[in-house]
Write a protein that holds these residues in place. Structure first.
Motif, mmCIF file in Angstrom:
data_model
loop_
_atom_site.group_PDB
_atom_site.id
_atom_site.type_symbol
_atom_site.label_atom_id
_atom_site.label_comp_id
_atom_site.label_asym_id
_atom_site.label_seq_id
_atom_site.Cartn_x
_atom_site.Cartn_y
_atom_site.Cartn_z
ATOM 1 N N PHE A 77 -16.649 -1.856 11.696
ATOM 2 C CA PHE A 77 -15.237 -1.869 11.360
ATOM 3 C C PHE A 77 -14.635 -0.467 11.258
ATOM 4 C CE2 PHE A 77 -16.907 -5.765 9.345
ATOM 5 C CZ PHE A 77 -16.229 -6.672 10.123
ATOM 6 N N ASP A 79 -13.155 2.910 12.068
ATOM 7 C CA ASP A 79 -12.458 3.462 13.213
ATOM 8 C C ASP A 79 -11.711 4.701 12.738
ATOM 9 O OD1 ASP A 79 -11.262 3.931 15.611
ATOM 10 O OD2 ASP A 79 -9.885 2.238 15.514
ATOM 11 N N ASP A 82 -7.970 5.333 14.023
ATOM 12 C CA ASP A 82 -6.897 4.425 13.663
ATOM 13 C C ASP A 82 -5.878 5.175 12.792
ATOM 14 O OD1 ASP A 82 -5.297 2.284 13.107
ATOM 15 O OD2 ASP A 82 -6.909 0.992 12.404
ATOM 16 N N ARG A 84 -3.400 4.078 11.005
ATOM 17 C CA ARG A 84 -2.868 3.370 9.839
ATOM 18 C C ARG A 84 -3.431 3.967 8.560
ATOM 19 N NH1 ARG A 84 -4.126 -2.692 11.604
ATOM 20 N NH2 ARG A 84 -5.937 -1.645 12.449
ATOM 21 N N GLN A 86 -4.508 4.060 4.461
ATOM 22 C CA GLN A 86 -5.246 3.192 3.548
ATOM 23 C C GLN A 86 -4.353 2.828 2.367
ATOM 24 O OE1 GLN A 86 -9.115 4.633 2.474
ATOM 25 N NE2 GLN A 86 -9.050 3.641 0.512
ATOM 26 N N ASP A 143 -12.880 -5.959 4.674
ATOM 27 C CA ASP A 143 -12.089 -5.353 5.738
ATOM 28 C C ASP A 143 -10.725 -6.011 5.746
ATOM 29 O OD1 ASP A 143 -11.342 -3.885 7.995
ATOM 30 O OD2 ASP A 143 -12.088 -5.431 9.349
ATOM 31 N N ARG A 145 -6.712 -5.699 7.293
ATOM 32 C CA ARG A 145 -5.861 -5.093 8.320
ATOM 33 C C ARG A 145 -4.468 -5.709 8.234
ATOM 34 N NH1 ARG A 145 -9.375 -1.939 12.009
ATOM 35 N NH2 ARG A 145 -11.363 -2.235 10.990
ATOM 36 N N THR A 146 -3.461 -4.858 8.280
ATOM 37 C CA THR A 146 -2.067 -5.263 8.419
ATOM 38 C C THR A 146 -1.461 -4.361 9.500
ATOM 39 O OG1 THR A 146 -1.172 -3.727 6.780
ATOM 40 C CG2 THR A 146 -1.961 -5.849 5.948
ATOM 41 N N LYS A 149 -1.194 -0.976 7.387
ATOM 42 C CA LYS A 149 -2.301 -0.501 6.536
ATOM 43 C C LYS A 149 -3.637 -1.008 7.054
ATOM 44 C CE LYS A 149 0.623 0.750 3.130
ATOM 45 N NZ LYS A 149 0.774 2.022 2.537
ATOM 46 N N LYS A 150 -4.678 -0.263 6.680
ATOM 47 C CA LYS A 150 -6.054 -0.654 7.029
ATOM 48 C C LYS A 150 -6.952 -0.232 5.871
ATOM 49 C CE LYS A 150 -8.818 2.004 9.189
ATOM 50 N NZ LYS A 150 -9.680 2.810 9.993
ATOM 51 N N LEU A 152 -11.086 -0.437 4.714
ATOM 52 C CA LEU A 152 -12.494 -0.794 4.869
ATOM 53 C C LEU A 152 -13.168 -0.383 3.572
ATOM 54 C CD1 LEU A 152 -14.834 -1.765 6.699
ATOM 55 C CD2 LEU A 152 -15.234 0.622 7.180
#
Length: 191
Positions: A77, A79, A82, A84, A86, A143, A145-146, A149-150, A152
């Protein structure tokens, strides 16, 4: 006063503890008697011999470039590219206590996280709709995801990934995820 310094006494101790074979020959492996600076904690005791034995690791799949044990759980997961951000989150621990626990101390429960049954993760998701949230939970990884936002999150304890609960509090713009902690010896701790 003794005429032997502490450095030379360590050298004598190292010589005494070394193998008897080294006492017979005058090779370069002997501990020198002239300086203390070459003495290390590894110099005391029998000399370590290097082994040239090689261990053959048997691979299940000869074409695999790594073993499954080498990759940490949840690595698929991650990345780093990415963009985005947190979201803010908070991890809380929850336990079920009764009067016998609080007042009488009859059970083995205490306020530590080792005695908690649930982990509650509160994630702030401003300007997010419930339909836009993707949540995936594994035994040690959460995990989320939106579109904006992200998250992990490696969880502090192993959880029951199949029996969790999530609710979105729209007035607070917060997702609240409750996960049951699954420990190996819970039947002993909470009996």
């Amino acid at each position: 006063m003794d005429s032997i310094s502490w450095g030379s006494s360590l050298q004598f101790l190292a010589k005494l503890l070394s193998d008897s074979q080294e006492d017979d020959d005058d090779s370069a492996d002997h501990v020198p008697h002239c300086s203390v600076s070459t003495m290390t904690p590894g110099s005391i005791g029998p000399a370590k011999r290097e082994t040239t034995d090689t261990v053959q690791v048997k691979s299940e799949n000869s074409k695999a470039i790594w073993n499954a044990e080498e990759v940490s759980e949840g690595a698929e997961f991650e990345d780093i590219w990415d963009p985005r951000e947190q979201p803010e989150y908070e991890i809380l621990f929850k336990q079920c206590v009764g009067t016998e626990d609080v007042f009488f101390g009859m059970s083995r429960k205490d306020p530590s996280t080792a005695c908690c049954e649930d982990i509650v993760v509160k994630i702030k998701l401003p300007e997010t709709k419930y339909a836009d949230i993707t949540l995936n939970i594994q035994d040690k990884v959460l995990d989320l995801r939106t579109p904006q936002k992200k998250l992990l999150l490696h969880l502090p304890y192993r959880v029951d990934s199949r029996n969790g609960k999530a609710r979105f509090l729209s007035e607070e713009e917060t997702l609240e995820v409750t996960l049951r902690v699954s420990r190996e010896f819970d039947f002993i701790n909470f009996a």
